[in-house]
Design an enzyme around this catalytic site. Sequence first.
Site, PDB file in Angstrom:
ATOM      1  N   ASP A 137     -13.622  -6.319  13.032  1.00  0.00           N
ATOM      2  CA  ASP A 137     -13.639  -7.694  12.512  1.00  0.00           C
ATOM      3  C   ASP A 137     -14.411  -7.781  11.193  1.00  0.00           C
ATOM      4  O   ASP A 137     -15.354  -7.029  10.976  1.00  0.00           O
ATOM      5  CB  ASP A 137     -14.279  -8.615  13.571  1.00  0.00           C
ATOM      6  CG  ASP A 137     -13.982 -10.077  13.286  1.00  0.00           C
ATOM      7  OD1 ASP A 137     -13.062 -10.371  12.501  1.00  0.00           O
ATOM      8  OD2 ASP A 137     -14.683 -10.930  13.858  1.00  0.00           O
ATOM      9  N   HIS A 150      -8.027  -6.340   4.431  1.00  0.00           N
ATOM     10  CA  HIS A 150      -7.250  -5.599   5.431  1.00  0.00           C
ATOM     11  C   HIS A 150      -6.917  -4.196   4.916  1.00  0.00           C
ATOM     12  O   HIS A 150      -6.950  -3.230   5.675  1.00  0.00           O
ATOM     13  CB  HIS A 150      -5.979  -6.354   5.805  1.00  0.00           C
ATOM     14  CG  HIS A 150      -6.255  -7.679   6.466  1.00  0.00           C
ATOM     15  ND1 HIS A 150      -7.181  -7.816   7.475  1.00  0.00           N
ATOM     16  CD2 HIS A 150      -5.746  -8.928   6.252  1.00  0.00           C
ATOM     17  CE1 HIS A 150      -7.217  -9.086   7.861  1.00  0.00           C
ATOM     18  NE2 HIS A 150      -6.358  -9.780   7.139  1.00  0.00           N
ATOM     19  N   LEU A 183      -7.709  13.515  20.963  1.00  0.00           N
ATOM     20  CA  LEU A 183      -8.103  12.101  21.064  1.00  0.00           C
ATOM     21  C   LEU A 183      -6.953  11.228  21.575  1.00  0.00           C
ATOM     22  O   LEU A 183      -5.829  11.284  21.059  1.00  0.00           O
ATOM     23  CB  LEU A 183      -8.541  11.596  19.681  1.00  0.00           C
ATOM     24  CG  LEU A 183      -8.847  10.100  19.577  1.00  0.00           C
ATOM     25  CD1 LEU A 183     -10.129   9.750  20.329  1.00  0.00           C
ATOM     26  CD2 LEU A 183      -8.969   9.667  18.107  1.00  0.00           C
TER      27      LEU A 183
HETATM   28  C1  IPE Z   1     -10.397 -10.364  16.976  1.00  0.00           C
HETATM   29  O1  IPE Z   1     -10.847 -10.848  15.762  1.00  0.00           O
HETATM   30  C2  IPE Z   1      -9.061  -9.716  16.825  1.00  0.00           C
HETATM   31  C3  IPE Z   1      -9.024  -8.486  16.045  1.00  0.00           C
HETATM   32  C4  IPE Z   1     -10.026  -7.872  15.489  1.00  0.00           C
HETATM   33  C5  IPE Z   1      -7.721  -7.905  15.932  1.00  0.00           C
HETATM   34  P1  IPE Z   1     -10.613 -12.372  15.307  1.00  0.00           P
HETATM   35  O2  IPE Z   1     -11.241 -12.482  13.966  1.00  0.00           O
HETATM   36  O3  IPE Z   1      -9.195 -12.726  15.423  1.00  0.00           O
HETATM   37  O4  IPE Z   1     -11.433 -13.189  16.405  1.00  0.00           O
HETATM   38  P2  IPE Z   1     -12.148 -14.591  16.300  1.00  0.00           P
HETATM   39  O5  IPE Z   1     -11.153 -15.535  15.736  1.00  0.00           O
HETATM   40  O6  IPE Z   1     -13.331 -14.421  15.392  1.00  0.00           O
HETATM   41  O7  IPE Z   1     -12.593 -14.914  17.693  1.00  0.00           O
HETATM   42  C1  IPE Z   2     -10.220  -8.511  11.417  1.00  0.00           C
HETATM   43  O1  IPE Z   2     -10.709  -9.144  10.289  1.00  0.00           O
HETATM   44  C2  IPE Z   2      -8.786  -8.105  11.270  1.00  0.00           C
HETATM   45  C3  IPE Z   2      -7.854  -8.843  12.129  1.00  0.00           C
HETATM   46  C4  IPE Z   2      -8.134  -9.805  12.928  1.00  0.00           C
HETATM   47  C5  IPE Z   2      -6.481  -8.442  12.047  1.00  0.00           C
HETATM   48  P1  IPE Z   2     -10.531 -10.701  10.059  1.00  0.00           P
HETATM   49  O2  IPE Z   2      -9.273 -10.924   9.294  1.00  0.00           O
HETATM   50  O3  IPE Z   2     -10.661 -11.445  11.333  1.00  0.00           O
HETATM   51  O4  IPE Z   2     -11.766 -10.998   9.119  1.00  0.00           O
HETATM   52  P2  IPE Z   2     -12.712 -12.272   9.165  1.00  0.00           P
HETATM   53  O5  IPE Z   2     -13.248 -12.379  10.565  1.00  0.00           O
HETATM   54  O6  IPE Z   2     -11.879 -13.460   8.787  1.00  0.00           O
HETATM   55  O7  IPE Z   2     -13.778 -11.968   8.173  1.00  0.00           O
HETATM   56 MG    MG Z   3     -12.233 -12.248  12.323  1.00  0.00          MG
END
Ligand code: IPE
Ligand code: IPE
Ligand code: MG
Length: 243
Positions: A13, A30, A124
């Site tokens: 995240d 990303h 793995l």
């Molecule tokens: C969880 O992260 C999902 C992934 C990392 C794929 P999110 O960014 O979607 O979760 P919330 O919205 O902070 O709970």
């Molecule tokens: C995690 O990073 C990737 C996915 C959920 C696919 P985010 O896109 O949730 O990044 P933040 O949380 O908005 O910084």
């Molecule tokens: Mg996120």
Amino acid sequence: MKATPKHIAIIMDGNGRWAQNRMLPRVAGHHRGVEALRAIVQYCVDHQIPILTLFAFSSENWKRPVAEVKLLMSLLQKLLQDEVHQLHSNNVRLRVIGALEGLAPVLQEAIISAQQLTENNSGLQLNIALNYGGRWDIVQATKAICKLVLKQELKIEEINEATLAQHVMLHDLPEPDLLIRSSGEQRISNFLLWQLAYTELYFTNTLWPDFGVVDLESALQFYATRERRYGLVSQESEQAQHV
Ligand code: IPE
Ligand code: IPE
Ligand code: MG
């Protein structure tokens, strides 16, 4: 000997915030997140970590802006297609978990062929959760169990925790020992709800694109200090009682 986890799960995240901090579009985060991912997978390969499970796209992530969802899907597809040969030569066995029928046919095909190519590898075990939600997982397990009941292969009275455990995703693998979440959030966000019941949780403020080997090693050090009790009393206090 220091305890090492057999199964690490990661909620990757913070990609969006990483990009926003640099005045870049979220998608740039990303892209960088994929690079971080590569290094972590390689570390697990090199250090004989048996199982790594990554949360790549949740059931809820469809609610993001269409352009971001599109980019994420094409990034995942490209990743599967471009990296699979490198993974294969590293003896990695790939599995994708989630509601795969909800993905574009081309992505489904990329998943199937990546899984087939690597299915006999013995290194793995890399699991990628894609269109995955912990609640979805419990629902799909429930449906599978209901089918067994309808076919009279199972009685309702026979359903227990083991039955559920045998039908959720990754049921053939040991449950995660360590869950890592980057970006400072301290929640599960509908990841492996059933499977994380006794997992040690490690949260770091590092945003995923900055998450590197040093951060993974900090998480492993944290894990080595934990005493897993599974509802029992601490080994230390048990020993103290016997002296
Ligand atoms: C969880 O992260 C999902 C992934 C990392 C794929 P999110 O960014 O979607 O979760 P919330 O919205 O902070 O709970
Ligand atoms: C995690 O990073 C990737 C996915 C959920 C696919 P985010 O896109 O949730 O990044 P933040 O949380 O908005 O910084
Ligand atoms: Mg996120």
